[in-house]
Design a protein around this motif. Structure first.
Motif, mmCIF file in Angstrom:
data_model
loop_
_atom_site.group_PDB
_atom_site.id
_atom_site.type_symbol
_atom_site.label_atom_id
_atom_site.label_comp_id
_atom_site.label_asym_id
_atom_site.label_seq_id
_atom_site.Cartn_x
_atom_site.Cartn_y
_atom_site.Cartn_z
ATOM 1 N N ARG A 270 76.623 45.511 48.310
ATOM 2 C CA ARG A 270 76.649 46.503 49.386
ATOM 3 C C ARG A 270 75.518 47.268 48.967
ATOM 4 O O ARG A 270 75.026 47.988 49.860
ATOM 5 C CB ARG A 270 77.934 46.963 49.523
ATOM 6 C CG ARG A 270 78.229 48.069 50.479
ATOM 7 C CD ARG A 270 79.810 48.603 50.616
ATOM 8 N NE ARG A 270 79.877 49.369 49.210
ATOM 9 C CZ ARG A 270 79.378 50.592 48.883
ATOM 10 N NH1 ARG A 270 78.696 51.186 49.882
ATOM 11 N NH2 ARG A 270 79.898 50.995 47.835
ATOM 12 N N LEU A 271 75.488 47.968 47.900
ATOM 13 C CA LEU A 271 74.386 48.983 47.621
ATOM 14 C C LEU A 271 73.110 48.619 47.623
ATOM 15 O O LEU A 271 72.219 49.431 47.641
ATOM 16 C CB LEU A 271 74.880 49.779 46.148
ATOM 17 C CG LEU A 271 76.283 50.302 46.124
ATOM 18 C CD1 LEU A 271 76.388 50.924 44.672
ATOM 19 C CD2 LEU A 271 76.332 51.600 47.094
ATOM 20 N N GLY A 272 72.983 47.369 47.456
ATOM 21 C CA GLY A 272 71.567 46.862 47.372
ATOM 22 C C GLY A 272 70.999 47.198 46.452
ATOM 23 O O GLY A 272 69.561 47.218 46.668
ATOM 24 N N ARG A 273 71.168 47.425 45.272
ATOM 25 C CA ARG A 273 70.460 48.072 44.341
ATOM 26 C C ARG A 273 69.915 46.854 43.246
ATOM 27 O O ARG A 273 68.911 46.952 42.654
ATOM 28 C CB ARG A 273 71.222 48.840 43.241
ATOM 29 C CG ARG A 273 71.748 50.268 43.987
ATOM 30 C CD ARG A 273 72.508 51.186 43.185
ATOM 31 N NE ARG A 273 72.986 52.145 43.866
ATOM 32 C CZ ARG A 273 74.014 53.010 43.580
ATOM 33 N NH1 ARG A 273 74.685 52.725 42.437
ATOM 34 N NH2 ARG A 273 74.535 54.046 44.103
ATOM 35 N N ALA A 274 70.455 45.759 43.477
ATOM 36 C CA ALA A 274 69.983 44.603 42.719
ATOM 37 C C ALA A 274 69.846 43.484 43.888
ATOM 38 O O ALA A 274 70.371 43.088 44.379
ATOM 39 C CB ALA A 274 70.832 44.023 41.663
ATOM 40 N N ARG A 275 68.361 43.301 43.707
ATOM 41 C CA ARG A 275 67.959 42.041 44.637
ATOM 42 C C ARG A 275 68.730 40.882 44.460
ATOM 43 O O ARG A 275 69.311 39.970 45.646
ATOM 44 C CB ARG A 275 66.520 41.815 44.638
ATOM 45 C CG ARG A 275 65.989 40.738 45.650
ATOM 46 C CD ARG A 275 65.791 41.392 46.882
ATOM 47 N NE ARG A 275 65.586 40.465 47.986
ATOM 48 C CZ ARG A 275 66.170 40.108 49.059
ATOM 49 N NH1 ARG A 275 67.529 40.599 49.195
ATOM 50 N NH2 ARG A 275 65.746 39.332 49.697
ATOM 51 N N GLU A 276 68.854 40.432 43.320
ATOM 52 C CA GLU A 276 69.443 39.099 43.012
ATOM 53 C C GLU A 276 70.825 39.435 42.188
ATOM 54 O O GLU A 276 70.787 39.347 41.107
ATOM 55 C CB GLU A 276 68.515 38.142 42.138
ATOM 56 C CG GLU A 276 67.226 37.670 43.025
ATOM 57 C CD GLU A 276 67.644 36.913 44.185
ATOM 58 O OE1 GLU A 276 68.880 36.182 44.069
ATOM 59 O OE2 GLU A 276 66.798 36.658 45.137
ATOM 60 N N VAL A 277 71.908 40.047 43.019
ATOM 61 C CA VAL A 277 73.235 40.200 42.470
ATOM 62 C C VAL A 277 73.916 38.670 42.151
ATOM 63 O O VAL A 277 74.094 37.989 43.190
ATOM 64 C CB VAL A 277 74.067 40.824 43.258
ATOM 65 C CG1 VAL A 277 75.432 41.171 42.581
ATOM 66 C CG2 VAL A 277 73.432 42.343 43.375
ATOM 67 N N VAL A 278 74.219 38.550 40.859
ATOM 68 C CA VAL A 278 75.019 37.025 40.757
ATOM 69 C C VAL A 278 76.372 37.456 40.910
ATOM 70 O O VAL A 278 77.112 38.318 40.135
ATOM 71 C CB VAL A 278 74.604 36.589 39.251
ATOM 72 C CG1 VAL A 278 75.386 35.295 39.094
ATOM 73 C CG2 VAL A 278 73.258 36.301 39.295
#
Length: 543
Positions: A270-278
């Motif tokens: 949701r925060l979009g801080r990591a492009r590839e959240v696993v």
């Protein structure tokens, strides 16, 4: 920086009335602030507390033992009364001594005035001794403290403590006074100094003169039995409690920890801080949590793909709009430099064509961006594909003279009612019309476009064949991408937006169908586009 487990969305966030969440599950009021671990522990410990209700049973068990012992004391006094009546006076002390040794009790006799006239302890060694708790080890103090605690928990009656009267006479004993007044047997229960039952029972005996016989008994065996049962029950409750807590922690660990991982991953997405959240998929879990993990992972992947598609679409739109805008700008700049009317007319014609191209692009782009959302809200209805295509072709025939020479179109109309599907008629018509337009644009003016609609099993197949150059196998997937610009030779630039087949695929897939390109079944030159849609349930093809 907000913690990655916190979310600004709360239970009070606005939701539309009658939402699914409100209909399916009522809010938890009393436990809304409890964590899952706390709830699991609370439920299991509550069960152990209920199991610990066995202490209430032990209090009832003790009361029954005392009542039974008092009844036995009354029967024993009655038997002694009969024995004393039958015995000679010189046998009285011997009979009382044998009785007190057998019952481990003490007998006292009081006359009608309350004066003590006999005492078994005066003729024989005491059969019981009241112990001083101050002289006993600490374990006895602990046992008595536990007894008081359990009695308080179960709400046991508060019995009085026993003290030997300073002046031993009948009036010092309430049970003796009661027996003298009523002429009936009476009994009492008291606690000895070491908190063991001190039981007393009376009986009126009529020897030479009326007397009251008082029997007292220190029933240590009752306390010993009850304490032993309480200890066994306490051991069982403690073992079950430990096992329950350990199992609860294990259960909480297997439930709460993966849920926390999923929550943290969802917040990072949701925060979009990591492009590839696993998002953990938990493949080893075959329960509801594993299903939830895989569903969240798939949802995240689909969301990421949708975001990427939106970004690519925006980039493609920018690229496609730049060319006509640059052409219009160039034509407008050329108007100022034009020296003849012919040159200015030519530049105006170019600008007009570019404006039309922009309008076509904007319209198609708007449709392509709204189709997904519109289909998700549309209520599907039964559609007869055969009748739809027949109506479309009739409209095309009416416009044939306006569009100039075009390839012929042949339709193998299916039997009525055999090609029923559930869908949005307007959107399905748009998708099939785009496919037919594509086939016509690649066919020569003297060519033939063949259309067929058939029912095969649980699917309706719509096939559109053209006489064009065909589609290279390497390009059969690319033609459905947005703004694919490979057009037939000789076609005017900008006549098509490159979105027709992309819009058709979006609509078909929104109806749970597929669209693909392949070679013609008859082996002739050209391409064949095949659309498959789920047939309407409950309607079989006619013979």
């Amino acid at each position: 920086m907000a913690p990655d487990t916190a979310s600004p969305m709360t239970a009070d966030s606005k939701r539309p009335e009658g939402s699914i969440a409100e209909q399916e599950e009522a809010p938890l009021v009393w436990s809304a602030r409890w964590s899952l671990t706390t709830r699991i522990l609370a439920v299991n410990i509550l069960a152990i507390i209920l199991f610990g209700g066995g202490f209430f049973y032990l209090d009832t068990y003790r009361s029954r033992l005392i009542d039974t012992r008092m009844e036995v004391m009354g029967d024993q006094l009655a038997q002694l009364d009969e024995a004393l009546e039958a015995a000679r006076p010189d046998q009285r002390h011997h009979l009382i001594g044998e009785f007190t040794r057998a019952t481990e009790s003490r007998l006292r006799f009081y006359d009608a005035g309350g004066r003590k006239i006999d005492d078994s302890f005066a003729h024989a060694p005491p059969t019981y001794t009241l112990r001083d708790p101050e002289l006993q080890p600490w374990k006895r103090d602990a046992a008595r403290a536990m007894d008081r605690g359990i009695d308080w928990i179960v709400g046991a009656p508060a019995y009085p403590d026993f003290e030997e009267p300073r002046v031993d006479q009948g009036t010092a004993w309430p049970e003796v006074v009661e027996a003298m007044k009523t002429g009936e047997a009476a009994s009492r229960f008291r606690y000895a100094p070491e908190r063991t039952p001190l039981l007393s029972a009376t009986r009126i005996v009529d020897l030479d003169t009326p007397e009251v016989m008082l029997m007292t008994l220190n029933a240590r065996d009752i306390t010993k039995t009850v304490r032993a049962e309480r200890f066994r029950l306490a051991v069982v409750v403690a073992m079950v409690l430990i096992a329950s807590v350990l199992l609860s922690l294990f259960l909480a660990r297997t439930i709460v920890r993966p849920l926390r991982k999923l929550a943290r991953a969802a917040v990072r997405v949701r925060l979009g801080r990591a492009r590839e959240v696993v998002v953990p998929r938990l493949p080893s879990r075959r329960d509801e949590i594993g299903t939830l993990a895989r569903a969240l992972s798939d949802m995240t992947q689909a969301l990421r793909e949708r975001i990427d598609a939106g970004e690519h679409f925006a980039a493609d739109v920018t690229h496609e709009l730049k060319n006509p805008i640059a052409s219009v700008r160039s034509a407008i700049e050329g108007l100022g430099r034009g020296t003849t009317d012919a040159q200015r007319a030519q530049l105006l014609a170019i600008a007009d064509e570019d404006v039309r191209r922009l309008d076509r692009l904007v319209t198609d782009i708007s449709d392509a961006s709204r189709i997904d959302a519109q289909l998700s809200r549309t209520l599907f209805e039964p559609i007869d594909i055969g009748l739809m295509i027949e109506s479309m072709l009739a409209g095309r025939a009416a416009r044939a003279g306006q569009d100039g020479p075009r390839p012929r179109v042949a339709f193998a109309r299916p039997r009525k009612g055999t090609t029923l599907v559930m869908g949005d008629g307007h959107r399905l018509e748009r998708a099939i019309d785009n496919v037919i337009d594509n086939a016509i644009s690649f066919s020569p003016q003297s060519g033939l476009v063949c259309i067929a609609a058939t029912r095969l099993g649980d699917e309706v197949h719509i096939r559109v064949d053209d006489d064009g150059p065909g589609i290279d196998p390497a390009q059969r997937e690319a033609i459905f991408r947005r703004f694919h610009s490979e057009r037939p030779n000789g076609e005017a630039f900008g006549r098509h937006s490159g979105l027709g087949l992309a819009i058709a695929r979006t609509i078909i897939e929104g109806h749970s169908g597929t669209i693909s390109a392949r070679d013609r079944d008859d082996g002739q030159r050209g391409a064949s586009l095949l659309i498959t849609l789920p047939a309407r349930e409950g309607h079989e093809a006619e013979g």
